[in-house]
Design an enzyme around this catalytic site. Structure first.
Site, mmCIF file in Angstrom:
data_model
loop_
_atom_site.group_PDB
_atom_site.id
_atom_site.type_symbol
_atom_site.label_atom_id
_atom_site.label_comp_id
_atom_site.label_asym_id
_atom_site.label_seq_id
_atom_site.Cartn_x
_atom_site.Cartn_y
_atom_site.Cartn_z
ATOM 1 N N ASP A 50 10.565 -4.193 -4.834
ATOM 2 C CA ASP A 50 9.868 -3.451 -5.872
ATOM 3 C C ASP A 50 10.781 -2.383 -6.466
ATOM 4 O OD1 ASP A 50 7.554 -4.865 -5.456
ATOM 5 O OD2 ASP A 50 6.750 -3.443 -4.011
ATOM 6 N N LYS A 72 7.691 -3.078 -11.393
ATOM 7 C CA LYS A 72 7.274 -2.498 -12.661
ATOM 8 C C LYS A 72 8.107 -1.272 -12.943
ATOM 9 C CE LYS A 72 2.937 -2.281 -11.437
ATOM 10 N NZ LYS A 72 1.503 -2.536 -11.284
ATOM 11 N N MET A 185 -1.068 6.990 -6.206
ATOM 12 C CA MET A 185 -1.018 6.586 -7.611
ATOM 13 C C MET A 185 -2.092 7.272 -8.448
ATOM 14 S SD MET A 185 -0.446 2.483 -6.902
ATOM 15 C CE MET A 185 -1.532 2.458 -5.463
#
Lengths: 278, 278
Positions: A50, A72, A185
């Site tokens: 990631d 991402k 998050m």
């Protein structure tokens, strides 16, 4: 009732020869890798990682290892989950040791369950190696216990990124659970989350902390009461990744830090890498 | 608002020269030690440890290191917390590297907060090194994700040993939080806990697992619905230390394990130790 005794090995014909290791890379500091994670990264033929996994951890991989970044990043989307699943299955068909490296722990907001299901269904052998999850890393680095006798006998880890879950987060119920709340998050929605926690009955002066870039040299901790934490975090320029802690334990952390924990040292990072040298 | 920038170092005269490291030893498997924990154990002049830390981890310490066991064991009480605090402060006065080694993570039901407060108040420098907490270790080893998209967007870690907290555990509120529940030290009271969770509205068929001796070769996983989990665990002879998982993720784990994760290998334990050889 199903009782399962682990251990024991059976030959499994027709399976891909590779094993996929779903490995937690921890919160960022390479010294917080587990021994097993470090060894697997060094041994990996294919490393699928990631965006949150730092270069100093990826650098442990052998030069010949194939590195695939599926993360991402601002401005571009990551590889969709079904494509990552396919990629892992495909890699197990051609490589012996496939390491799927994720920030934190693969089974805590890491989608490890989805990957494990896909691998199991495809008949691919896999293992799961836990990692230090962000809440534990941030707590240790910022000097804020997650539980504390007589103050918090529970801690709830919850995602602030509700799109991650099909079910909506029930902030009211979580506020009622009476323990520490660790929000992953959630920085981008902190104002809304704080409002909902207050609406659910948490006092305006409930101690809160935002720990950004936890365990890394650029770590920053911002503390404020629940009513002001969103403004304080914005004013301090706190940026993702960040872990938000809500509860009386944050005040315990203030008492602990009044004396100042020993600053973490870069030396330890280098030493961690040296310990891994072949 | 208080913004704290970590890093930077100041001379602190008149402090004991030693540093106390509050270190998480993880769930038991030595391969799940962090790189930093392993290095600190090797470097320790004084090692103060709990009963749950295994001999293969303690064996990493130098032969000359002073080892102090402060753990509780069946039949005898452990050293009281205030005496442990005093012992750590005293050790920092005569040794350079004092390692306080705890099973799991020092800030998750590990009383690390109490020790940090005592050390800070005494002017003793300390650091906190997080460890893999039992819930993460058990989840990874048993193949049960703690969170799972569309099923569980939160996980609450809670102690089943209520005497550990001055406040009573509010099982009703925790049941309402809607995520996975991971219960530490709850095996002895599992029947009562299950009854309270059902009274709080959890369905009788809510999937549950008891993972005993998680991550160790003798690990056992028992699964059953909430209404039968206490009986099933007793029938299977599950013994402490055990981690109890409650929620739909346990059923995801069953689906994953239907294909069978790769058995963990002793080889990895030995390799972990070899990696640490001087």
């Amino acid at each position: 009732m199903i009782a399962i005794a682990e251990g024991g090995s059976r030959a499994r014909p027709r399976r891909p020869r590779g094993v996929v290791h779903l490995v937690g890379a921890g919160p960022g500091d390479p010294g917080l890798l587990t021994l097993r994670a470090a060894r697997l990264i060094r041994r990996a033929d294919v490393l699928v990682h990631d965006a949150l996994v730092g270069e100093d951890i990826l650098a442990l991989a052998a030069p010949a290892a194939e590195r695939i970044d599926v993360g991402k990043r601002a401005g571009r989307r990551g590889v969709p989950q079904h494509a990552i699943n396919r990629l892992l299955i495909e890699a197990a068909g051609r490589a012996r040791t496939v390491v799927r490296l994720k920030g934190g722990d693969p089974f805590v907001f890491g989608r490890g369950g989805e990957e494990a299901l896909a691998l199991a269904a495809a008949g691919v052998r896999f293992r799961v190696v836990p990692g230090i999850t962000a809440a534990a890393g941030a707590a240790a680095s910022a000097g804020i216990p997650l539980t504390h006798r007589s103050l918090a006998h529970a801690v709830t880890l919850v995602t602030g990124h509700e799109e991650e879950g099909g079910r909506r987060v029930d902030w009211e119920a979580i506020a009622g659970a009476g323990g520490t709340i660790a929000i992953y998050m959630g920085l981008g929605r902190l104002e809304e989350i704080a409002r909902r926690l207050r609406a659910a009955g948490l006092a305006a002066d409930t101690p809160c902390a935002v720990v950004a870039h936890a365990t890394l040299p650029e770590q920053r901790t911002v503390t404020a009461p629940l009513s002001g934490i969103a403004r304080a975090a914005a004013a301090a320029g706190a940026a993702a990744p960040a872990l938000i802690l809500v509860g009386d334990v944050v005040a315990v952390g203030e008492r602990i830090r009044a004396h100042g924990p020993v600053p973490r040292k870069r030396r330890v990072h280098r030493a961690a890498r040296a310990a891994l040298a072949p």
